[in-house]
Design an enzyme around this catalytic site. Structure first.
Site, PDB file in Angstrom:
ATOM      1  CE  LYS A 159       4.182   8.491  -4.343  1.00  0.00           C
ATOM      2  NZ  LYS A 159       3.700   7.327  -4.480  1.00  0.00           N
ATOM      3  CE  LYS A 179      -3.541   2.100   2.857  1.00  0.00           C
ATOM      4  NZ  LYS A 179      -2.813   3.225   3.251  1.00  0.00           N
ATOM      5  CG  ASP A 234      -4.050   0.011  -3.095  1.00  0.00           C
ATOM      6  OD1 ASP A 234      -4.121  -0.661  -2.268  1.00  0.00           O
ATOM      7  OD2 ASP A 234      -3.812   1.384  -2.895  1.00  0.00           O
ATOM      8  CE  LYS A 281       4.492   0.036  -2.601  1.00  0.00           C
ATOM      9  NZ  LYS A 281       4.957   1.354  -3.081  1.00  0.00           N
TER      10      LYS A 281
END
Lengths: 293, 508
Positions: free
Chosen positions: A43, A12, A128, A17
């Site tokens: 991003k 998520k 996701d 991450k």
């Protein structure tokens, strides 16, 4: 290493991450592996801590410019880690999923990865699995092993459960299987227990727990990984252990994800435990020690 | 040949090929000297730019790929797309019914067509089940040897896992399933569609050779070259005991399977054939060459000699060339003589020609051969696959202006206006349909009819094409009438711009 290891890391957004991935890449490079890290998130901030906080041009930037020059997509980061950012649209416009597809196709079909020939390729993917584009790295022929980073937060586990559904879907057609869960931001025993229980219920495993640590935050603010910024810290050793575990991990799991309501029911009992623990902590009672004030 | 480069290795473990922009630094927007285009292609700086005004375009799926695949007789085609994406394939019978059965077109040439007709729900929820159903339906309805899946922008954008679906369902299906990645959004260059098709053919259809067939010659024919060209090629090679394996149009699945057994893969159009030729050599050791194509006397001679080399027919081929020359060279000389005498001052006529880049490099030497001058030429696209070929053309005919565009009629009108040739070769898609504002003879560069006068390849083709040009120049009444009866298509201010790429957004 005879055969290239290709893994994808999902989780998520905001769960740590990219932090975990970059530290994993850095630790693997310290173990003398040639590593390529591919950020698959519009991003494009997956590899910044490998590059002293400096962003790199993305694959989609190149495509967008119409340039056919493909020799400027891979950038060197900490200890020779090969950094790539897929890139994609600004928030609210375009199709980020198609961006991931186009970027990975470009890298894969033009032999850009083969030319560099790293021992390990790590895809760091937006958590996701919202559409087909974000599932590309787990399809046949890209990554073989998926790792997922999660905290004990319910929504993070919910996202992991969704990822498991994606893996299950593609498992019949040559897609990647699960390598393991990486528990992140762990500060309490019960958080570990909750993630372990989730892995048991979904017939998967936890490959490493990474504790919550201010060292990580401090290094990130300095624009470096913990491996680079605090190599002697305990936290760095955790990432190095994670790296060794990933290298040695030959297991692959077809997960058995929860149905939505079952997951909520399962989580409810654990959340109660966690809340009780928090309350005890808040009231100054150290659990399990039997000592009061 | 511009081969042997590391990045040119074909990797069949991948689902598809790179696009032409990436693989060969291609472009479909250029105007300038051919020598400069060549330099840029060598440096790898060619790129596609946007236009502020664009008239029409073709897509990777529908610029004939769909129609070509539909001709494969014992196969079925599934368009994994909204229904509109398959519309051009429906013109298939129209396109081919003019080819008489007596000349070899199969009598039964029904369209084996299915579409998944993707809708809102399929886009939102994914469409793999629909594709599976379509595959099963294709198997039941047509009992084909192969089922081709043509992908679309829609499946590309939502990231449908086509290979996953195929892997899953193939065990239940007798036909070989062949997914082709021709998503329109992949590329601006329609050539990418052909590369994607050949990639799928190599990956899924071509079998390991059981035996080598020393007398078999693969020819990837395009029917923008005509049916007569196929007959001419069969005639010539048949005379020395060679058989032609024409793909893909009206081929059987078995013909694809045995591509690996041929003695050589010979070109008609190098830009079209490049990927399959290299793939067959790399995977199965089938040698190939990309240049020249059999257009004009000299190039046909050379084309035959190359084939002779690979089939151990060198002596027979020399005999054949000698024999053919006796019959056809005088005829071509006569045409040349007449063409040189059309202008009273004895100067050469100017022709503005070509269509694809393949035709560019094969047609210009032919024009030279029959005494025509080409001060400018047009091509739909250009990339670094044909660097050496263009170099050779420049050595032969000298420098010329070149316009590269795909279906931009106004730019073609501009060049035609500027060059003011005696004859312009073009096609309706490419701008041939715009109203004439001069008496320039315009003829169709892409004459798909099966009439012998439309031939272009080999010796008979060289003569037929020469005659066709000659006829069109001898009688100008059609051009005169057209000029009188129709208004100019474009305003003067545009035609007076020095650069036909007036609407190009440089650097974008």
């Amino acid at each position: 290493m005879s055969k290239r290891k290709q893994i994808a890391i999902y989780g998520k957004g905001g769960i740590g991450k990219s932090t975990t991935t970059s530290n994993l890449s850095a630790a693997l490079s310290d173990l003398n592996y040639s590593v390529m890290q591919i950020g698959c998130d519009p991003k494009n901030d997956s590899t910044t801590t490998l590059r002293k906080g400096k962003p790199i041009p993305t694959v989609m930037d190149t495509v967008r410019s119409g340039s056919n020059k493909l020799d400027n997509l891979v950038f060197e980061g900490y200890n020779g880690v090969h950094c790539v950012e897929a890139g994609g649209p600004e928030p609210g416009v375009g199709c980020a999923g198609r961006g991931i597809i186009a970027a990975i196709e470009l890298l894969d079909n033009n032999g850009i990865i083969d030319d560099i020939d790293p021992d390990i390729v790590i895809y760091d993917v937006l958590g996701d699995v919202v559409c087909g584009g974000f599932a590309i790295p787990i399809r046949q022929g890209i990554a073989e092993q998926v790792y997922t980073v999660t905290s004990s937060d319910y929504m993070a586990i919910y996202a992991v459960n969704n990822l498991f559904k994606g893996i299950l879907k593609y498992s019949g057609s040559g897609g990647a299987l699960l390598g393991g869960i990486i528990g992140n931001s762990i500060s309490k025993i019960s958080q570990k227990e909750m993630i372990t229980d989730f892995s048991e219920k979904t017939e998967t495993n936890v490959i490493e727990f990474v504790p919550r640590s201010s060292t990580v935050t401090k290094c990130e603010l300095d624009g470096v990984t913990t491996i680079e910024g605090a190599p002697d810290s305990e936290q760095a050793e955790v990432y190095r252990q994670l790296a060794r575990n990933v290298i040695n991990n030959k297991d692959s799991y077809i997960p058995k994800p929860f149905e939505a309501q079952d997951l909520a029911d399962w989580a409810a009992s654990w959340i109660n435990n966690l809340l009780k623990e928090e309350k005890i902590e808040h009231d100054g009672i150290r659990s399990g020690s039997g000592e009061g004030i | 040949m511009s081969l042997g480069k590391k990045e040119n290795k074909i990797d069949l473990s991948k689902n598809t090929c790179p696009n032409r922009e990436q693989r060969a630094k291609g472009t479909n927007v250029y105007f300038g000297k051919a020598s400069e285009l060549l330099d840029e292609a060598k440096e790898g700086t060619l790129q596609c730019s946007d236009r502020k005004f664009q008239q029409s375009g073709g897509c990777v799926l529908n610029f004939y790929l769909a129609v070509r695949v539909s001709t494969i007789r014992d196969a079925a085609v599934i368009f994994n797309a909204p229904v509109g994406c398959s519309s051009s394939a429906l013109g298939y019978r129209e396109l081919y019914r003019a080819v008489p059965v007596e000349l070899g077109r199969p009598a039964e040439y029904d369209l084996h067509w299915l579409t998944t007709n993707l809708q809102q729900n399929d886009v939102v929820y994914g469409a793999s089940n629909k594709l599976k159903d379509a595959i099963k339906e294709a198997q039941t309805r047509y009992n084909p040897k192969a089922i081709f899946i043509l992908t679309s922008c829609t499946t590309g954008i939502i990231g449908e896992d086509i290979e996953g679906t195929v892997t899953e369902i193939q065990p239940e299906i007798d036909a070989t399933i062949v997914p082709i990645h021709c998503e329109g959004v992949r590329s601006r260059l329609v050539q990418t569609g052909y590369d994607a098709f050949w990639h799928a053919v190599l990956k899924y259809l071509v079998k390991k050779p059981e035996k080598k067939q020393k007398d078999l010659v693969n020819v990837a024919s395009m029917l923008s070259y005509t049916w007569q060209d196929r007959l001419e090629i069969e005639r010539l090679l048949g005379k020395v005991g060679l058989r032609v394996n024409f793909i893909p149009e009206f081929a059987t699945v078995e013909q694809f399977e045995q591509l690996s057994e041929a003695a050589v893969t010979a070109p008609i159009c190098p830009t079209y054939t490049d990927y399959i030729s290299r793939g067959l050599e790399q995977e199965f050791g089938v040698p190939y060459f990309l240049y020249p194509s059999p257009m004009g006397i000299k190039n046909t001679d050379e084309w035959l000699r190359r084939i002779g080399k690979y089939t151990d027919k060198e002596e027979e081929i020399e005999e054949l060339i000698k024999e053919e020359h006796v019959k056809w060279v005088p005829k071509l000389e006569e045409i040349r003589e007449q063409l040189l005498n059309i202008k009273e001052d004895g100067t050469k006529l100017n022709v503005l020609g070509s269509l694809g880049q393949g035709r560019l490099v094969s047609q210009l030497p032919y024009f030279d051969e029959i005494g025509l001058k080409s001060p400018a030429a047009m091509a739909q696209d250009f990339d670094d696959l044909l660097i050496e070929e263009l170099e050779e053309v420049l050595d032969t005919v000298g420098d010329f202006d070149i316009m590269v565009n795909t279906f931009q009629a106004s730019e073609q009108a501009h060049v035609t206006h500027k060059v003011n040739p005696d004859v312009a070769l073009t096609c309706p898609f490419q701008g041939g349909a715009w109203k004439r504002d001069s008496e320039i003879t315009r003829i169709h560069a892409l004459r798909g009819d099966a009439d012998p006068w439309s031939a272009q390849s080999g010796y008979t083709g060289a003569v037929a094409f020469g005659n066709f040009l000659l006829q069109s120049l001898k009688n100008k009444s059609y051009q005169k009438t057209m000029k009188e009866k129709t208004a100019t298509g474009y305003k003067d201010w545009y035609l007076e711009q020095p650069d036909p790429l007036y609407f190009l957004e440089k650097g974008k």
